[in-house]
Scaffold this motif. Sequence first.
Motif, short mmCIF file in Angstrom:
data_model
loop_
_atom_site.label_atom_id
_atom_site.label_comp_id
_atom_site.label_asym_id
_atom_site.label_seq_id
_atom_site.Cartn_x
_atom_site.Cartn_y
_atom_site.Cartn_z
N CYS A 1 34.23 43.48 34.30
CA CYS A 1 35.32 44.31 33.80
C CYS A 1 36.62 43.52 33.85
CB CYS A 1 35.44 45.59 34.62
SG CYS A 1 36.00 45.36 36.32
N LYS A 2 37.63 44.06 33.23
CA LYS A 2 38.96 43.46 33.29
C LYS A 2 39.67 43.94 34.56
CE LYS A 2 39.25 42.48 28.46
NZ LYS A 2 39.88 42.74 27.19
N LYS A 3 40.65 43.19 34.98
CA LYS A 3 41.32 43.42 36.27
C LYS A 3 41.80 44.86 36.45
CE LYS A 3 44.75 41.39 39.32
NZ LYS A 3 45.71 40.28 39.50
N GLU A 4 42.36 45.42 35.40
CA GLU A 4 42.92 46.78 35.54
C GLU A 4 41.87 47.86 35.79
OE1 GLU A 4 42.59 45.94 31.07
OE2 GLU A 4 43.29 44.82 32.81
N LYS A 5 40.59 47.54 35.55
CA LYS A 5 39.51 48.52 35.76
C LYS A 5 38.85 48.41 37.13
CE LYS A 5 39.82 50.50 31.77
NZ LYS A 5 40.33 51.86 31.70
N ILE A 6 39.24 47.40 37.92
CA ILE A 6 38.61 47.21 39.24
C ILE A 6 38.71 48.47 40.10
CG2 ILE A 6 38.79 45.93 41.42
CD1 ILE A 6 39.40 43.43 39.67
N PRO A 7 39.89 49.11 40.23
CA PRO A 7 39.97 50.33 41.06
C PRO A 7 39.08 51.46 40.53
CG PRO A 7 42.16 49.47 40.62
CD PRO A 7 41.22 48.71 39.74
N TYR A 8 38.94 51.56 39.23
CA TYR A 8 38.09 52.61 38.64
C TYR A 8 36.64 52.44 39.11
CZ TYR A 8 35.54 55.36 35.21
OH TYR A 8 34.69 56.26 34.62
N TYR A 9 36.10 51.23 38.96
CA TYR A 9 34.71 51.01 39.34
C TYR A 9 34.52 51.04 40.85
CZ TYR A 9 33.87 49.96 34.47
OH TYR A 9 33.77 50.06 33.11
N ALA A 10 35.55 50.70 41.61
CA ALA A 10 35.47 50.77 43.06
C ALA A 10 35.22 52.21 43.52
CB ALA A 10 36.74 50.21 43.69
N GLY B 1 35.20 38.93 42.58
CA GLY B 1 36.12 37.92 42.06
C GLY B 1 35.90 37.64 40.59
N GLU B 2 36.56 36.60 40.12
CA GLU B 2 36.49 36.25 38.70
C GLU B 2 35.07 35.87 38.30
OE1 GLU B 2 39.39 33.56 37.03
OE2 GLU B 2 40.90 34.27 38.45
N ASP C 1 33.81 33.87 29.86
CA ASP C 1 35.10 33.76 29.17
C ASP C 1 35.01 34.44 27.81
OD1 ASP C 1 33.53 31.99 27.77
OD2 ASP C 1 34.87 30.29 27.95
N HIS C 2 34.15 35.44 27.74
CA HIS C 2 33.92 36.19 26.51
C HIS C 2 35.24 36.66 25.90
CE1 HIS C 2 31.80 38.79 23.71
NE2 HIS C 2 32.61 39.76 24.06
N GLY C 3 35.44 36.37 24.65
CA GLY C 3 36.65 36.79 23.95
C GLY C 3 37.92 36.13 24.45
N GLY C 4 37.77 35.08 25.25
CA GLY C 4 38.94 34.41 25.79
C GLY C 4 39.63 35.19 26.89
N ALA C 5 38.98 36.26 27.39
CA ALA C 5 39.58 37.12 28.41
C ALA C 5 39.13 36.69 29.81
CB ALA C 5 39.18 38.57 28.18
N LYS C 6 39.87 37.14 30.80
CA LYS C 6 39.49 36.93 32.20
C LYS C 6 38.71 38.17 32.65
CE LYS C 6 42.34 34.95 34.93
NZ LYS C 6 43.46 34.62 35.83
N TRP C 7 37.51 37.96 33.15
CA TRP C 7 36.63 39.04 33.58
C TRP C 7 36.38 38.94 35.08
CZ3 TRP C 7 35.42 42.67 30.04
CH2 TRP C 7 35.58 42.34 28.70
N TYR C 8 36.09 40.07 35.68
CA TYR C 8 35.79 40.14 37.10
C TYR C 8 34.39 40.72 37.27
CZ TYR C 8 40.60 39.02 37.87
OH TYR C 8 41.79 38.36 37.88
N GLN C 9 33.66 40.18 38.24
CA GLN C 9 32.31 40.66 38.50
C GLN C 9 32.34 41.65 39.65
OE1 GLN C 9 28.85 38.11 38.14
NE2 GLN C 9 28.31 38.62 40.28
N MET C 10 31.67 42.76 39.46
CA MET C 10 31.58 43.79 40.49
C MET C 10 30.11 44.13 40.73
SD MET C 10 34.91 46.15 39.77
CE MET C 10 34.92 46.70 41.47
N ARG C 11 29.79 44.44 41.98
CA ARG C 11 28.40 44.68 42.36
C ARG C 11 28.28 45.96 43.18
NH1 ARG C 11 24.18 40.72 43.10
NH2 ARG C 11 25.81 39.22 42.60
N LEU C 12 27.24 46.72 42.88
CA LEU C 12 26.88 47.91 43.66
C LEU C 12 25.46 47.70 44.14
CD1 LEU C 12 27.33 50.88 44.61
CD2 LEU C 12 26.32 51.56 42.44
#
Length: 82
Positions: free
Chosen positions: A47-56, A64-65, A69-80
Motif C-alpha cells: 500500500c501507499k504510505k497514507e494507507k498504513i494506519p488504515y490497514y493497521a 517498511g518499504e 516500484d510499480h507505477g514509479g510509486a513508493k510502496w510499503y509492505q504490510m503483513r498479517l
Amino acid sequence: NPNGAWQMIFGLNTLPEYRNRGVGGKLIGAFIDLAREEKRKGVILTCKKEKIPYYAKFGFVNEGESESDHGGAKWYQMRLEL
C-alpha cells in the motif's frame, strides 16, 4: 503461486462513490477469512504510505518499504500473520 503459504494483495482501491461505506473493510475481511479457510500463514499486502494506519486497524504490521516500484510509486509492505 495460487497454493502459496501467504495470500498476497497488491493494493485495494474502492471507487470514490463507494468510499467511507465500509466496502474496503469488508473486502479486507473477506481476504483474511479466505486466507484462514485456505490454511495460509497470513496475508501480505502493499500500500501507499497514507494507507498504513488504515490497514493497521485490521492487524497488519508495516514491514517498511517494498521492493516494488510499480507505477514509479513508493510502496510499503504490510503483513498479517494468522
